[in-house]
Design a protein around this motif. Structure first.
Motif, short mmCIF file in Angstrom:
data_model
loop_
_atom_site.label_atom_id
_atom_site.label_comp_id
_atom_site.label_asym_id
_atom_site.label_seq_id
_atom_site.Cartn_x
_atom_site.Cartn_y
_atom_site.Cartn_z
N TRP A 7 40.96 47.06 49.67
CA TRP A 7 41.01 48.31 48.90
C TRP A 7 42.32 49.39 49.37
O TRP A 7 42.68 50.16 48.63
N THR A 39 43.10 50.30 40.36
CA THR A 39 42.54 49.13 41.25
C THR A 39 41.67 48.15 40.35
O THR A 39 40.57 48.10 40.64
N TYR A 40 42.00 48.01 39.24
CA TYR A 40 41.39 46.89 38.58
C TYR A 40 41.10 45.72 39.29
O TYR A 40 42.17 45.18 39.83
N TYR A 41 40.03 45.11 39.18
CA TYR A 41 39.74 43.89 39.98
C TYR A 41 38.45 43.18 39.18
O TYR A 41 37.60 43.50 39.06
N ASP A 42 38.88 41.96 39.10
CA ASP A 42 37.93 40.79 38.46
C ASP A 42 37.51 39.73 39.48
O ASP A 42 38.61 39.06 39.93
N GLU A 43 36.49 40.19 40.23
CA GLU A 43 35.78 39.36 41.29
C GLU A 43 36.05 37.74 41.00
O GLU A 43 35.99 36.90 41.90
N CYS A 85 47.40 41.47 48.31
CA CYS A 85 46.33 42.50 48.37
C CYS A 85 45.08 41.90 48.54
O CYS A 85 44.76 41.01 47.82
N SER A 94 43.47 38.34 41.48
CA SER A 94 43.17 39.22 40.05
C SER A 94 44.11 39.76 39.46
O SER A 94 44.29 39.55 38.37
N ILE A 149 41.95 39.75 45.79
CA ILE A 149 42.32 40.93 44.65
C ILE A 149 43.80 40.61 44.40
O ILE A 149 43.96 40.53 43.05
N TRP A 193 49.71 47.96 42.01
CA TRP A 193 48.10 48.11 42.20
C TRP A 193 48.04 48.77 43.64
O TRP A 193 48.71 48.76 44.46
#
Length: 297
Positions: free
Chosen positions: A282, A200-204, A279, A212, A209, A193
């Motif tokens: 970003w 940089t897939y991110y599920d809030e 992480c 996720s 991070i 990641w």
């Protein structure tokens, strides 16, 4: 013509792991002593291939499931990081060196695989540049040390295979997976990641991070545990998770699927999960590691 034995040197020793046999042995022993042998004997394991300071402790959970008293042949399936490869490749070497002791390639199995016409031969340079197989050699040597003169290895470099090719190699290798004296080691890290990995897939909804990333990885791990190659392929298509050993995993899942047709009962369980760092923004990056084992009932 010379009869000199072709050896693959331990090219990443001294950087990715200790080049000192005694120091390496002590580290491996320490990590293995902290893992439980809960699902022995493993017929196959999935374990990471990063530097040992990052993933040595995680990998121990998979290697702890290996039973050296029944294992006579160790297949090591690793992804190709440096050369474009659309098939699978065999090593030109006969001996793989490790700081612990040398490992011998099974030339009979290699000859049988070569005869299928499905394999290429990698150069020694390609073999020594690649770390995905080498990072499993010291752990293999350690896990097998009580029977060190009684086993051989079958290293296979796995290219960027199509779904059809994953099925083809899975079918081919399934007869070896069916044999209790064979162990399959599938070399893979999980999510890479960060901007340097262009992922940089991110599920809030998961919070930070790193949470996720863990959720995404564990979704994939759960699918691998179902042992359904098509579900794993669909997961990768949907999320594009940067699991670098996805093709070796795909080959294993297809080999399992082939054996299950004949009524063989198998279970896969992940035993450990880790990340190189947590992480939170970003600018950060991390690599995830998972260790698990397949048992046949």
């Amino acid at each position: 013509m010379s009869n000199r034995v072709v050896c693959r040197e331990a090219s990443h020793a001294g950087s990715w792991y200790s080049a000192s046999g005694s120091q390496l042995n002590a580290q491996l022993e320490s990590w293995l002593s902290q893992a439980q042998s809960t699902i022995r004997p493993a017929r196959a394991i999935i374990a990471p291939h990063a530097g040992y300071t990052y993933c040595g402790a995680c990998a121990a959970h998979a290697y702890k499931q290996v039973d050296p008293s029944i294992t006579r042949r160790v297949f090591i399936l690793g992804p190709s990081h440096h050369v474009p490869l659309s098939r699978c490749a065999l090593s030109p070497a006969e001996i793989y060196r490790t700081p612990l002791y040398d490992l011998r390639i099974d030339q009979k199995v290699y000859a049988d695989l070569w005869k299928t016409g499905l394999f290429e031969r990698m150069t020694l340079q390609t073999d020594e540049d690649e770390h995905s197989i080498e990072m499993h050699l010291p752990y293999t040597a350690k896990a097998m040390e009580s029977h060190k003169d009684e086993f051989s290895i079958v290293p296979v470099l796995v290219g960027a295979l199509s779904e059809t090719k994953e099925q083809e190699y899975g079918k081919l290798l399934s007869k070896y997976l069916a044999d209790p004296s064979n162990l399959f080691i599938v070399s893979s890290d999980f999510c890479h990641w960060g901007q340097r990995f262009r992922y940089t897939y991110y599920d809030e909804a998961q919070g930070e991070i790193y949470r996720s990333i863990e959720h995404l990885d564990k979704m994939g791990m759960g699918i691998i545990e179902q042992l359904d190659p098509m579900s794993f392929t669909n997961y990768l298509k949907k999320y594009r998770n940067t699991i670098c050993g996805r093709h070796p995993i795909g080959v294993l899942l297809n080999a399992v699927a082939e054996l299950r047709k004949s009524g063989l009962e198998m279970n896969f369980t992940f035993l450990n999960y880790a990340q190189s760092s947590e992480c939170r923004n970003w600018q950060d990056s991390s690599v995830s590691y998972a260790a698990g084992a397949l048992v046949v009932h």
